[in-house]
Design a protein around this motif. Structure first.
Motif, short mmCIF file in Angstrom:
data_model
loop_
_atom_site.label_atom_id
_atom_site.label_comp_id
_atom_site.label_asym_id
_atom_site.label_seq_id
_atom_site.Cartn_x
_atom_site.Cartn_y
_atom_site.Cartn_z
N ARG A 1 -4.51 8.68 -5.93
CA ARG A 1 -3.92 7.47 -5.62
C ARG A 1 -4.96 6.12 -6.37
O ARG A 1 -4.06 5.27 -6.79
CB ARG A 1 -4.35 7.21 -3.94
N ALA B 1 -6.73 13.72 -3.27
CA ALA B 1 -5.75 12.55 -2.96
C ALA B 1 -6.52 11.28 -3.31
O ALA B 1 -5.42 10.45 -3.87
CB ALA B 1 -5.23 12.96 -1.66
N ASP C 1 0.03 13.42 -0.47
CA ASP C 1 -1.29 12.76 -0.22
C ASP C 1 -2.05 13.48 0.83
O ASP C 1 -3.26 13.46 0.82
CB ASP C 1 -1.35 11.56 -0.17
N TYR C 2 -1.38 13.63 1.93
CA TYR C 2 -1.85 14.07 3.07
C TYR C 2 -1.86 15.94 3.29
O TYR C 2 -1.85 16.24 4.43
CB TYR C 2 -1.24 13.45 4.36
N GLN D 1 0.90 -1.33 -0.04
CA GLN D 1 0.01 -0.15 -0.04
C GLN D 1 0.67 1.35 0.04
O GLN D 1 0.58 2.50 -0.72
CB GLN D 1 -0.80 -0.03 1.32
N GLU D 2 1.92 1.34 0.80
CA GLU D 2 2.88 2.37 0.92
C GLU D 2 3.36 2.79 -0.57
O GLU D 2 3.80 4.07 -0.87
CB GLU D 2 4.06 2.06 1.66
N ARG E 1 -7.45 7.49 -0.21
CA ARG E 1 -7.11 8.47 0.78
C ARG E 1 -8.32 8.72 1.63
O ARG E 1 -9.46 9.09 1.18
CB ARG E 1 -6.44 9.86 0.19
N GLN F 1 1.35 5.36 -2.41
CA GLN F 1 1.23 6.80 -1.72
C GLN F 1 1.96 7.76 -2.14
O GLN F 1 3.36 7.47 -2.55
CB GLN F 1 1.07 6.42 -0.43
N ASP G 1 -7.59 3.69 5.55
CA ASP G 1 -6.45 4.39 4.42
C ASP G 1 -5.98 3.24 3.61
O ASP G 1 -4.82 2.83 4.01
CB ASP G 1 -5.49 5.08 5.14
N TRP H 1 -6.64 1.69 -0.35
CA TRP H 1 -6.44 2.20 -1.66
C TRP H 1 -6.91 3.80 -1.88
O TRP H 1 -6.11 4.43 -3.00
CB TRP H 1 -7.23 1.42 -2.78
#
Length: 478
Positions: A282, A278, A270-271, A262-263, A459, A266, A455, A457
Motif C-alpha cells: 500500500r 500488505a 490487502d486483507y 484512502q479506499e 495496513r 487499497q 488503517d 496509509w
C-alpha cells in the motif's frame, strides 16, 4: 404501455397479440383441459426455462379437473411452481413478461397470473479481470441481478441485510437495488442514496455508471466520490463497515457510498495476505501515484528554471543527451505523454491477444526510433516511462492521475518548482472540499477528520480495526 383485460379469454389473447404484433419471439399457447378449464399462456422464446413451462405450467393446466376456476385458484391450487402470483397491475405484468416470466390468463377472469420461469443464458461468476487477487475468493458479479444479490446474501448470513428495489429509466425499466445493514448503516445515508436515485431522469440505464454519474458528489471532479467493485467480497466488506451498496440490473459493477481517498489506494487482497506485506504494497502504491503526477513536471521545472539544483554530472549527461534534439524539454515530455496515452487507449480497444503486445512493441519501437533519430532525448523517454509505470499502481485514480499529470506539467513549465508547489496546493485544496454523501473525502488522512481505525496509509492488523471503520468519531463530528 398499459392494456385492459376483460373476462373473455379470446379478446384478451387478441389484446396481447396486438401489443406484441410483429415480434416472432412472442409465443401464445392456448390450453384447454378435458374438464373445460380454458387458459392462455404467454412467454418470450429464449427468455424462459422451457422445462419449467412444460412440467410446471402446461401439464397442470392440461390436467385441470375443474372448470371455471379463478385466477387465485389456478395460482394457489393448480400450478406446480415455487413463484406464481396474481398481478392485477398490467404494467407490472408486462414488465415481468418482458423480463422472462410467463403470464397466464384464465377464461372468465381478467386478472393475469405471473409465473417465474426465467431461463435466459447467464455468464458464470468468474473472477473480474480488473480486480484479480493473489489470494482470496475467485468469483465476481455478473449481469444477472438476482445472482448478484444471492452472492451477497450467501456471505452475510444476517437478517439485518436489507434490499430495497425500485424501477427507473423509462424505456429500459431497469431495476436498481439499494443494499445496507440495519443497525450498522446510518439511516440518513440510506435515505440520501434513495433520494438521489429517485431523482434520476434518464431514458434508459444500461450500466451502473449511468447511476453513478447521476448520484455522485462533485461529478466534475476527476477523483471518484463513489466506490465501484465487481467483487462480492469487497461489496460485503463495505456493507459491514456501514456503507450503502447499489446494484443495477444488467451490470456487474456494484457502487458503494461513501467513498474516501484512502479506499483508492487499497487493493482487493490487502486483507488476504500478511500484514507487513500488505502495508509495504500500500505504501508503494501511494508513492507510485505521487511520482506519477510529479516526476514529469519536476523534470521540466528543474531543466528550465532550476538547473543549479541538479548535480553537475547529471546535468552534463542530460545536456549531452539533448544535443541535437529540436524540441525543448516541455514539448518533449508533453509529446511523449500524449503518445503513451494514445498507445494505452489503442491497446485497450484492441483484442486482448494483440493489445498488450501492440502496446509494448509500439512503445519500444517508437521510443527507440525517436531517440536514434535525435527527435527526442533518452532522459525524457525514461521520465515518461517512470510516470507511466507508476501510474498503473493505482487503477482507481487513473483519471485523476491523467488530469494532474498534465496540469502539473503546465504549472512546472510556467513557474518552475514554485508553480509545481502551487499546483499541488490547489489539488490538495480541491480534495479538502470534496465530500461523499456527507463524509469528508480525506477521512483518516488528516488529523481533524479521523475515523475509529488505524488503517490509513498502511495496513494494520484486524485487531486494530473495529467495525464501521469509515465513520468519523463522535468527537470529530461537527
Amino acid at each position: 404501455m398499459s392494456v385492459q383485460f376483460t373476462d373473455d379469454l379470446s379478446e384478451n389473447i387478441k389484446v396481447m397479440q396486438t401489443v406484441f404484433s410483429g415480434d416472432n419471439t412472442f409465443i401464445t399457447r392456448r390450453v384447454r383441459s378435458p374438464a373445460g378449464l380454458s387458459c392462455a399462456v404467454f412467454f418470450f422464446d429464449g427468455m424462459v426455462n422451457n422445462t419449467a413451462i412444460n412440467e410446471s405450467v402446461i401439464r397442470p393446466l392440461v390436467h385441470g379437473q375443474t372448470a371455471g376456476m379463478t385466477a387465485e385458484a389456478v395460482a394457489q391450487g393448480l400450478l406446480q411452481i415455487n413463484d406464481c402470483k396474481v398481478v392485477p397491475d398490467t404494467d407490472a405484468m408486462l414488465s415481468a413478461l418482458l423480463y422472462g416470466d410467463t403470464v397466464i390468463l384464465v377464461d372468465g377472469d381478467c386478472r393475469p397470473i405471473v409465473v417465474n420461469t426465467k431461463g435466459f443464458s447467464l455468464r458464470s461468476p468468474s473472477e473480474p479481470e480488473s480486480e484479480k487477487v493473489l489470494r482470496g475468493p475467485r468469483e465476481g458479479f455478473t449481469e444477472s441481478f438476482m445472482m448478484n444479490l444471492s452472492m451477497l446474501r450467501r456471505r452475510v448470513n444476517d437478517p439485518r441485510l436489507t434490499f430495497s428495489f425500485a424501477r427507473y429509466a423509462g424505456q429500459t425499466n431497469t431495476v436498481i437495488c439499494v443494499c445496507w445493514m440495519k443497525g450498522i448503516t446510518p439511516p440518513t445515508l440510506v435515505y440520501e442514496m434513495q433520494r438521489r436515485i429517485q431523482q434520476i431522469s434518464l431514458d434508459g440505464i444500461l450500466d451502473a455508471n449511468y447511476v453513478s454519474e447521476c448520484v455522485r458528489d462533485a461529478p466534475e471532479s476527476p477523483f471518484p466520490t463513489l466506490g465501484t467493485t465487481e467483487r462480492p467480497d469487497v461489496a460485503v466488506a463495505r456493507l459491514l463497515e456501514g456503507r450503502v451498496v447499489v446494484l443495477t440490473d444488467g451490470s456487474p459493477v456494484a457502487l458503494s457510498a461513501p467513498c474516501i481517498l484512502q479506499e483508492c489506494f487499497q487493493a482487493n487482497d490487502d486483507y488476504y495476505i500478511a500484514v507487513r506485506q500488505a502495508a509495504v504494497s500500500r505504501a508503494l502504491r501511494a508513492i507510485g501515484f505521487i511520482l506519477s503526477i510529479v516526476i514529469p513536471a519536476l523534470y521540466v521545472a528543474l531543466l528550465v528554471f532550476h538547473q543549479e539544483l541538479l548535480p553537475t554530472r547529471l546535468l552534463l549527461a542530460i545536456a549531452a543527451a539533448q544535443k541535437g534534439v529540436p524540441l525543448p524539454p516541455f514539448w518533449e515530455i508533453l509529446l511523449l505523454l500524449l503518445v503513451f496515452e494514445t498507445l494505452k487507449e489503442a491497446g485497450t480497444r484492441t483484442p486482448s491477444v494483440m493489445g498488450s503486445t501492440m502496446s509494448i512493441v509500439g512503445g519500444l519501437v517508437l521510443g527507440q526510433a525517436a531517440v536514434s533519430a535525435r527527435f527526442l532525448s533518452a532522459p525524457s523517454v525514461i521520465i515518461v516511462a517512470i510516470a507511466a509505470v507508476t501510474g498503473l499502481t493505482v487503477p482507481k485514480l487513473q483519471s485523476a492521475a491523467l488530469v494532474l499529470r498534465f496540469s502539473l506539467l503546465a504549472a512546472g513549465a510556467l513557474g518552475g518548482i514554485y508553480g509545481l508547489v502551487f499546483g499541488l496546493a490547489l489539488a490538495v485544496a480541491h480534495l479538502c472540499t470534496l465530500r461523499s454523501f456527507g463524509t469528508p473525502y480525506l477521512l483518516n488522512l488528516i488529523p481533524r477528520v479521523a475515523a475509529r481505525t488505524d488503517d490509513t496509509w498502511l495496513r494494520v492488523s484486524w485487531r486494530k480495526m473495529p467495525r464501521h471503520r469509515f465513520l468519523a468519531r463522535e468527537e470529530d463530528k461537527p
